[in-house]
Design a protein around this motif. Structure first.
Motif, PDB file in Angstrom:
ATOM      1  N   TRP A 169       0.829  -1.201   0.000  1.00  0.00           N
ATOM      2  CA  TRP A 169       0.000   0.000   0.000  1.00  0.00           C
ATOM      3  C   TRP A 169       0.866   1.254   0.000  1.00  0.00           C
ATOM      4  N   GLU A 171       3.546   1.803  -1.405  1.00  0.00           N
ATOM      5  CA  GLU A 171       4.183   2.097  -2.680  1.00  0.00           C
ATOM      6  C   GLU A 171       3.192   2.700  -3.657  1.00  0.00           C
ATOM      7  N   SER A 172       2.047   2.038  -3.796  1.00  0.00           N
ATOM      8  CA  SER A 172       1.022   2.546  -4.697  1.00  0.00           C
ATOM      9  C   SER A 172      -0.318   1.940  -4.286  1.00  0.00           C
ATOM     10  N   ILE A 173      -1.276   2.794  -3.986  1.00  0.00           N
ATOM     11  CA  ILE A 173      -2.562   2.283  -3.524  1.00  0.00           C
ATOM     12  C   ILE A 173      -3.318   1.590  -4.651  1.00  0.00           C
ATOM     13  N   LEU A 174      -3.249   2.161  -5.826  1.00  0.00           N
ATOM     14  CA  LEU A 174      -3.907   1.512  -6.962  1.00  0.00           C
ATOM     15  C   LEU A 174      -3.236   0.174  -7.274  1.00  0.00           C
TER      16      LEU A 174
ATOM     17  N   PHE B  18      -7.939   7.658  -3.323  1.00  0.00           N
ATOM     18  CA  PHE B  18      -7.000   6.703  -3.914  1.00  0.00           C
ATOM     19  C   PHE B  18      -6.239   7.329  -5.059  1.00  0.00           C
ATOM     20  N   ILE B  21      -3.661   9.962  -3.936  1.00  0.00           N
ATOM     21  CA  ILE B  21      -2.466   9.409  -3.290  1.00  0.00           C
ATOM     22  C   ILE B  21      -1.604   8.632  -4.273  1.00  0.00           C
ATOM     23  N   SER B  22      -2.262   7.862  -5.133  1.00  0.00           N
ATOM     24  CA  SER B  22      -1.458   7.051  -6.044  1.00  0.00           C
ATOM     25  C   SER B  22      -0.766   7.924  -7.086  1.00  0.00           C
ATOM     26  N   SER B  25       2.843   8.881  -6.065  1.00  0.00           N
ATOM     27  CA  SER B  25       3.984   7.973  -6.146  1.00  0.00           C
ATOM     28  C   SER B  25       4.587   8.032  -7.547  1.00  0.00           C
TER      29      SER B  25
END
Lengths: 312, 510
Positions: A169, A171-174, B18, B21-22, B25
């Motif tokens: 999570w 690192e990347s939620i998607l 989501f 936040i994504s 990254s």
């Protein structure tokens, strides 16, 4: 309070019994952890040294007492296969299995409850028959097969889904969702089928009660009748089912993690069993037992909140 | 309708979060600032190491990785010969009892400490269990004394000559470890090799980084090496094709899928795949029955069907990878011949064959594939064999240790030393899975250790292999090849006759 203490005592007894059974089963199945780890080329001198070091040359009851002694003080020992503390190995895997289990339960709740209520409002409709048939099939599907079908038809088609491995999570939620949704669906589908049928029956039963007719006749709106009265009464049997479903979900993660290559507790458990890594197996089993027993404990407490008569 | 909106609002917020936040990254880039490839590679390994401590480790798969971290006094070369490593030089006294090593200058451990004879002394004493009372190997039971007369010389004196002794001095059997790291060799391994240990995450990966002070000037080239543990062949192949891994083994059947886009190397694994019989049981105690089965089994069919031809037929428990020690021609001794097989069976008193069970482990598909062909072959001479598949742990316990089986199929990994490769067929050896017992063989193996002349040793090993073949100690099938598919940019990978991913000279070239 007495109720509370009684429940806690039962929890403790369950843990002791589970640890004893796991230990006993491990003595029955053949296989030697050191030989499995080192393979057929192993030096006999080294096997002996390792056996002594790990205490495997001790009589069984002493091994068990040693383990219990450690466990009480929170020390679950060292994994034989990985030469690391069992607790470290478990903590590394918890986020994955926990995410998977929670996601599965969320899927069950957001799909099964609305569907169950919807059908209960229109019993014997076409939709009712259709969903009953579909759920019958849903309950019968083995999860490993379902998982492979999902990989084949969804995983290979949409690049959003990663079909193997895990993205944390942080690192990347998607990315994490991409690795978790398919396995969560695999676990959830049979459970949705089971809980849907329970919810339908339970709500339907309440709808035929006298108080519902009374409420209707005094002009109560259908919406508040459903949420304030019917659901609250229907909730008790549903909660019981959800307690069981949570246990099923945790058990489901073991197989499903294998299918999707998720490095969670379940795949660690399978490795531990095939290497006869007794401390690791015992640690994981204890951990899973604790969670399942704890959830049931919470559910028992919830009963008494919803229906205070239970405490009597 | 209102209810629907109420439910939708939280879900929408959830997903919006989501996305935000994504989006924060960032993806990793594979290239350096100057545009050249970074010197980092990712290698697939089937399984976790058994131990990171090289004195504890046994599995050949472990040394595939660990030999990049550790050195021994000697090292096995690409042709299987032994050459000095941490020793600059060595001499053996005429009576074969005293081994004198001159230690290389300027060798540093990964923690910066210089290598001293004290560390070498410590390493051998640890293996022998001196002080701890916990010997880690029986290889050094024959050592009479260890001495370090000055800080560049190390002397080992044996109780009796042993021609295989030098082969125990490689990092596989006696890696040199720093004394200062005592008690932490498995948690924080420190060696003198081209790469330093960085991290190990069980069932995930083992990460090594460049040792800038490596004693071979200018090496290694790579900055970072990641060994990723991936038990599934299919997933490993997909990861290679997706560019996530640089180096994986591929099954012989999958070669056409990778041969155009990747560099392939074919390694003789120096393994012996064999069909073994329990020679303590009837009817396998009769040499004629074992010979009949040897004639019945069609080795060429197995090589074609199971390994798509990527295997070398063998006639005893040794592979051509062993060079001069290998006895040529034995693989022709039992060419497929059903008539001869039937005659031998009749002579032995089984004109109509018999019933038997082939017990194999489930951990590799290879065993099942071979077993199915063997069953068909045996049917031709009237032997009705049924296949029993058991878990690896049970195979090791019941079949390997307990010797409770009729027939089995297994592959033994090759060793650097010819003695270690075939010693298990001695009557009293603990690894004598097939219960082979032959006086001439036992004598030969005892004497070859005392023999100091290498040409005589070679003759004796040749005779030993002949005995294994003539007496049909097992049906020796093949040394199969391991096929490596690698990133086409990878250069400098060398093949060894044992399990070793030598990365010291590997680099990525654009």
């Amino acid at each position: 309070m007495a109720y509370f203490i009684r429940r806690l005592f039962l929890l403790f007894i369950t843990l002791v019994l589970v640890s004893l059974i796991t230990f006993a089963v491990f003595q029955i199945i053949p296989g030697d952890p050191i030989r499995i780890m080192l393979g057929p080329e192993a030096d006999e001198t080294q096997i002996e040294t390792l056996e002594k070091e790990l205490g495997l040359d001790q009589p069984l009851h002493i091994q068990y007492v040693d383990w219990v002694g450690g466990a009480i003080t929170g020390d679950f020992g060292k994994s034989i296969r990985f030469s690391r503390p069992v607790s470290d190995l478990i903590y590394d895997r918890i986020p994955i299995t926990f995410s998977l289990a929670v996601l599965s339960v969320i899927l069950v709740v957001i799909i099964a409850i609305p569907l169950g209520i919807y059908v209960a409002k229109k019993p014997n409709s076409l939709m009712d028959y259709a969903l009953s048939t579909v759920t019958q099939v849903g309950m019968a599907i083995p999860s490993f097969w379902l998982g492979m079908l999902l990989i084949l038809y969804l995983g290979m088609t949409f690049s959003f889904f990663q079909i193997s491995g895990y993205v944390p999570w942080s690192e990347s939620i998607l990315g994490a969702l991409g690795t978790l949704i398919l396995p969560a669906l695999t676990i959830a589908i049979p459970q949705i089928a089971v809980s849907f049928r329970y919810i339908r029956t339970s709500v339907l039963e309440q709808m035929q009660r006298d108080y519902v007719r009374t409420a209707r006749s005094k002009g109560m709106r259908e919406g508040s009748l459903m949420y304030r009265h019917v659901l609250r009464n229907a909730m008790i049997p549903i909660l019981t089912v959800f307690g069981l479903i949570f246990a099923e979900v945790v058990a489901g993660t073991i197989i499903v993690e294998q299918v999707f290559g998720l490095p969670g507790l379940g795949s660690l458990l399978i490795t531990a069993i095939s290497y006869r890594d007794f401390p690791l197996v015992q640690g994981i089993v204890m951990y899973i037992t604790l969670i399942v027993v704890f959830i049931n404990f919470i559910i028992d407490i919830l009963y008494s909140i919803i229906d205070p008569r239970i405490r009597l | 309708m209102q209810n629907v909106f109420k439910k939708l609002v939280p879900i929408t917020i959830f997903f919006a979060l989501f996305l935000v936040i994504s989006a924060c990254s960032t993806g990793d880039s594979d290239k350096n600032k100057d545009g050249s490839s970074s010197q980092e590679i990712n290698i697939r390994v089937n399984n976790d190491p058994d131990f990171l401590d090289p004195h504890m480790a046994e599995a050949s798969i472990t040394f595939q990785m660990l030999l990049n971290i550790f050195d021994g006094l000697m090292v096995g070369d690409t042709d299987g010969s032994l050459k000095p490593a941490l020793a600059k030089d060595y001499s053996i006294s005429d009576d074969g009892l005293t081994y004198t090593f001159t230690i290389r200058d300027n060798v540093k451990f990964h923690n910066g400490d210089p290598l001293t004879t004290e560390d070498i002394m410590y390493s051998f004493e640890r293996l022998m269990g001196k002080g701890s009372g916990k010997p880690l190997t029986s290889n050094f039971d024959n050592i009479a004394s260890l001495e370090a007369p000055d800080d560049k010389t190390f002397v080992i004196t044996l109780k009796e000559p042993n021609s295989a002794f030098l082969s125990y001095l490689t990092a596989q059997d006696s890696a040199i470890l720093p004394k200062s790291n005592d008690g932490k060799h498995n948690e924080e391994p420190i060696g003198t090799g081209p790469f330093k240990y960085q991290s190990y995450s069980p069932q995930n990966n083992l990460v090594l980084v460049k040792n800038k002070d490596y004693w071979k000037e200018g090496l290694p080239y790579l900055d970072k090496v990641t060994f990723t543990f991936q038990p599934d062949d299919q997933t490993a192949l997909m990861s290679l094709q997706a560019g996530e891994m640089d180096f994986v083994s591929v099954g012989a059947h999958r070669v056409p899928e990778v041969e155009n886009n990747f560099k392939l190397e074919y390694q003789n694994s120096n393994a012996t795949l064999l069909v073994g019989f329990n020679e303590a049981r009837e009817p396998f105690n009769d040499t004629r029955v074992r010979q009949a089965i040897n004639y019945a089994i069609n080795k060429d069919d197995i090589i074609e069907a199971v390994f798509s031809g990527y295997a070398t037929k063998i006639g005893s428990n040794m592979s051509p990878a062993m060079g001069a020690f290998y006895e040529e021609g034995l693989e022709k001794m039992y060419d497929h011949d059903v008539e001869k097989a039937k005659n031998l069976l009749s002579e032995a008193g089984y004109p109509d064959g018999f019933e038997t069970t082939i017990s194999i482990s489930s951990h590799a598909a290879m065993y099942t594939d071979v077993a199915q062909i063997v069953v068909e072959n045996l049917k031709e001479i009237g032997i009705k064999a049924k296949i029993e598949v058991v878990e690896w742990g049970i195979w090791l316990d019941r079949i390997y240790k307990g010797r409770d089986y009729d027939m089995t199929i297994i592959d033994f990994t090759g060793k650097l030393s010819p003695y270690e490769t075939i010693k298990r067929y001695q009557s009293e050896d603990s690894g004598n899975l097939v219960h082979f017992s032959n006086n001439e063989y036992d004598e030969l193996m005892k004497n070859v250790l005392l023999e100091t002349d290498e040409n005589r040793q070679i003759e004796m090993y040749h005779r030993a292999q002949e005995i294994l073949a003539e007496e049909a100690a097992a049906a020796f099938i093949a040394d199969y090849q391991i096929i490596w598919a690698m990133n086409p940019k990878m250069e400098g990978y060398k093949l060894y006759p044992y399990f070793f991913h030598d990365l010291s000279e590997v680099k990525l070239v654009d």
